[in-house]
Scaffold this motif. Structure first.
Motif, PDB file in Angstrom:
ATOM      1  N   VAL A 179       0.819  -1.215   0.000  1.00  0.00           N
ATOM      2  CA  VAL A 179       0.000   0.000   0.000  1.00  0.00           C
ATOM      3  C   VAL A 179       0.852   1.263   0.000  1.00  0.00           C
ATOM      4  O   VAL A 179       0.632   2.177  -0.805  1.00  0.00           O
ATOM      5  N   ARG A 180       1.853   1.328   0.883  1.00  0.00           N
ATOM      6  CA  ARG A 180       2.613   2.576   0.996  1.00  0.00           C
ATOM      7  C   ARG A 180       3.439   2.904  -0.253  1.00  0.00           C
ATOM      8  O   ARG A 180       3.479   4.070  -0.670  1.00  0.00           O
ATOM      9  N   PRO A 181       4.092   1.930  -0.876  1.00  0.00           N
ATOM     10  CA  PRO A 181       4.761   2.244  -2.143  1.00  0.00           C
ATOM     11  C   PRO A 181       3.802   2.744  -3.229  1.00  0.00           C
ATOM     12  O   PRO A 181       4.147   3.644  -3.998  1.00  0.00           O
ATOM     13  N   ILE A 182       2.584   2.162  -3.269  1.00  0.00           N
ATOM     14  CA  ILE A 182       1.605   2.618  -4.261  1.00  0.00           C
ATOM     15  C   ILE A 182       1.176   4.053  -3.969  1.00  0.00           C
ATOM     16  O   ILE A 182       1.062   4.891  -4.876  1.00  0.00           O
ATOM     17  N   VAL A 183       0.931   4.357  -2.694  1.00  0.00           N
ATOM     18  CA  VAL A 183       0.585   5.732  -2.319  1.00  0.00           C
ATOM     19  C   VAL A 183       1.703   6.688  -2.720  1.00  0.00           C
ATOM     20  O   VAL A 183       1.451   7.803  -3.195  1.00  0.00           O
ATOM     21  N   THR A 184       2.948   6.267  -2.564  1.00  0.00           N
ATOM     22  CA  THR A 184       4.093   7.105  -2.919  1.00  0.00           C
ATOM     23  C   THR A 184       4.078   7.459  -4.400  1.00  0.00           C
ATOM     24  O   THR A 184       4.332   8.603  -4.780  1.00  0.00           O
ATOM     25  N   ILE A 185       3.770   6.482  -5.251  1.00  0.00           N
ATOM     26  CA  ILE A 185       3.713   6.729  -6.693  1.00  0.00           C
ATOM     27  C   ILE A 185       2.562   7.670  -7.032  1.00  0.00           C
ATOM     28  O   ILE A 185       2.721   8.625  -7.798  1.00  0.00           O
ATOM     29  N   ALA A 186       1.397   7.417  -6.453  1.00  0.00           N
ATOM     30  CA  ALA A 186       0.208   8.220  -6.771  1.00  0.00           C
ATOM     31  C   ALA A 186       0.290   9.625  -6.197  1.00  0.00           C
ATOM     32  O   ALA A 186      -0.297  10.562  -6.749  1.00  0.00           O
ATOM     33  N   ASN A 241       5.742  -5.666   5.539  1.00  0.00           N
ATOM     34  CA  ASN A 241       6.761  -4.979   6.339  1.00  0.00           C
ATOM     35  C   ASN A 241       7.696  -4.211   5.413  1.00  0.00           C
ATOM     36  O   ASN A 241       8.538  -4.797   4.727  1.00  0.00           O
ATOM     37  N   ASP A 242       7.514  -2.896   5.393  1.00  0.00           N
ATOM     38  CA  ASP A 242       8.382  -2.026   4.582  1.00  0.00           C
ATOM     39  C   ASP A 242       9.106  -1.005   5.464  1.00  0.00           C
ATOM     40  O   ASP A 242       9.459   0.089   5.014  1.00  0.00           O
ATOM     41  N   LEU A 243       9.339  -1.389   6.728  1.00  0.00           N
ATOM     42  CA  LEU A 243       9.976  -0.466   7.666  1.00  0.00           C
ATOM     43  C   LEU A 243      11.424  -0.156   7.297  1.00  0.00           C
ATOM     44  O   LEU A 243      11.995   0.816   7.803  1.00  0.00           O
ATOM     45  N   ASN A 244      12.020  -0.991   6.452  1.00  0.00           N
ATOM     46  CA  ASN A 244      13.403  -0.737   6.047  1.00  0.00           C
ATOM     47  C   ASN A 244      13.515   0.222   4.863  1.00  0.00           C
ATOM     48  O   ASN A 244      14.615   0.577   4.455  1.00  0.00           O
ATOM     49  N   VAL A 245      12.391   0.669   4.327  1.00  0.00           N
ATOM     50  CA  VAL A 245      12.414   1.563   3.165  1.00  0.00           C
ATOM     51  C   VAL A 245      12.733   2.987   3.599  1.00  0.00           C
ATOM     52  O   VAL A 245      12.107   3.532   4.513  1.00  0.00           O
ATOM     53  N   VAL A 246      13.701   3.586   2.932  1.00  0.00           N
ATOM     54  CA  VAL A 246      14.087   4.967   3.166  1.00  0.00           C
ATOM     55  C   VAL A 246      13.481   5.888   2.118  1.00  0.00           C
ATOM     56  O   VAL A 246      13.061   7.009   2.403  1.00  0.00           O
ATOM     57  N   ALA A 247      13.408   5.407   0.879  1.00  0.00           N
ATOM     58  CA  ALA A 247      12.833   6.178  -0.223  1.00  0.00           C
ATOM     59  C   ALA A 247      12.434   5.225  -1.343  1.00  0.00           C
ATOM     60  O   ALA A 247      12.956   4.117  -1.455  1.00  0.00           O
ATOM     61  N   GLY A 248      11.504   5.687  -2.160  1.00  0.00           N
ATOM     62  CA  GLY A 248      11.072   4.889  -3.304  1.00  0.00           C
ATOM     63  C   GLY A 248       9.612   4.516  -3.206  1.00  0.00           C
ATOM     64  O   GLY A 248       8.917   4.898  -2.266  1.00  0.00           O
TER      65      GLY A 248
END
Length: 379
Positions: A234-241, A364-371
């Protein structure tokens, strides 16, 4: 496993399940969706070329989606989580539908012909626009039937200024939106409890994949970027949109990550070979800037935590270390494209900047810094 194939297989299996006879209420829903789709088709046709041939498929498609979602072989499960997933899907479909309506109101068949494309491209975009409008109506109808009136989220307000700057920008943005739609539906499958919602998601997501293949070919990419789709949470998709959304009258299900871009390999016509070093460009969010006090401070803080490039391609992931060079206060971060990606026959990969040598999973995307960013790679 990080991006499991099993969720995709489960959705495909459920989509093929034999439906039970429909109840009268389901038939009413079908009729309502069909009538609404016909109205939407009229609006789309009015906003585009009057000489273009009419498309009748979306009205029937809306009825099919609602019918499939209303008749399943097992008892329907009412889940608050399913409402969240449906409204998230509706958020994306509203964005896509509005984008196509505005784009086709602005551009004509001649604009695409001036790019050296055949007249069929414009009529195909009309068909895609009708599909997206139908998806919106089908999701709204399903939400109303399953959860009650006024439970479907309204449209957001959007910023399509750059996306609709010209016909080429329209095509490029359409390609991103359709690719994102496929990744979103695949990634959300494991969150869905009700079989009816799974059926609807499978029916819509597979059409998004067909749209994406058309756009891939139109932008110079392979129709299929690899043997498996790369699911996104969900969060990566929100980032793109988020780059196209100005504001929503409701809270999105997640906050966006800082945006990530690369200096090369960011278009299908400029793929990058394996083992090439690419430069990362991170843009902090408004929340990052507010917390750090300035955009520069926010960028530095994010860069200092970015240790690896996390590459997701299909059901596999791999990481390469980030090299950071500080030249007179200017920080440059690079990483290398893994040879494993083209060796697995993937011409695209999803890139994250991460702070640990671990997979980015759907849960679990807690390790994501950007993208994420999409990188096009020479196969």
């Amino acid at each position: 496993m990080a991006y499991s194939l099993f969720s995709f297989v489960a959705v495909a299996h459920l989509a093929l399940a034999a439906p039970m006879p429909q109840a009268a209420s389901s038939m009413t829903s079908m009729a309502t969706a069909t009538a609404s789709a016909a109205t939407a088709m009229s609006a789309i046709a009015a906003s585009t070329s009057a000489a273009a041939p009419a498309t009748t498929a979306p009205a029937a498609a809306a009825a099919t989606v609602v019918a499939a979602a209303s008749t399943v072989a097992t008892a329907t499960t009412v889940s608050a989580g399913d409402l969240t997933v449906l409204n998230f899907a509706l958020t994306l479909e509203n964005l896509e539908s509005t984008f196509y309506q505005q784009g086709l109101a602005k551009f004509t068949a001649a604009d695409f012909q001036n790019l050296g494309l055949p007249t069929s491209v414009f009529t195909t975009f009309q068909s895609i626009a009708a599909d997206e409008a139908t998806h919106v109506l089908a999701l709204q109808t399903l939400i109303q039937n399953k959860f009650g009136v006024n439970m479907a989220v309204p449209s957001c307000t959007y910023n399509f200024q750059a996306a609709l700057a010209n016909a080429q920008a329209f095509i490029t943005t359409a390609s991103v939106l359709e690719r994102t739609g496929v990744q979103a539906y695949d990634g959300a499958a494991h969150l869905i409890a009700g079989n009816d919602v799974k059926n609807a998601a499978a029916a819509i997501g597979s059409v998004e994949a067909r749209h994406s293949s058309f756009l891939n070919m139109l932008t110079g990419s392979a129709p299929n970027p690899g043997p498996f789709e790369t699911e996104l949470g969900v969060r990566p998709i929100v980032t793109i949109a988020a780059g196209l959304i100005t504001a929503c009258p409701y809270a999105l299900p997640a906050a966006p990550f800082p945006a990530l871009a690369t200096n090369v390999g960011n278009t299908p016509t400029t793929p990058v070979a394996a083992n090439t070093a690419i430069t990362l460009m991170i843009t902090p969010t408004a929340a990052n800037i507010a917390a750090a006090g300035s955009a520069a401070a926010a960028t530095t803080a994010i860069q200092n935590t970015a240790l690896f490039c996390g590459w997701a391609y299909g059901i596999s992931q791999i990481r390469t270390p980030i090299t950071q060079v500080n030249t007179n206060g200017v920080v440059t971060q690079t990483c290398t494209i893994p040879a494993a990606i083209p060796m697995a026959r993937f011409s695209q990969a999803v890139l994250f900047a991460v702070n640990a040598d671990t997979d980015v999973t759907l849960d679990n995307d807690l390790n994501v810094v950007a993208g994420p960013a999409t990188v096009f790679i020479t196969v």
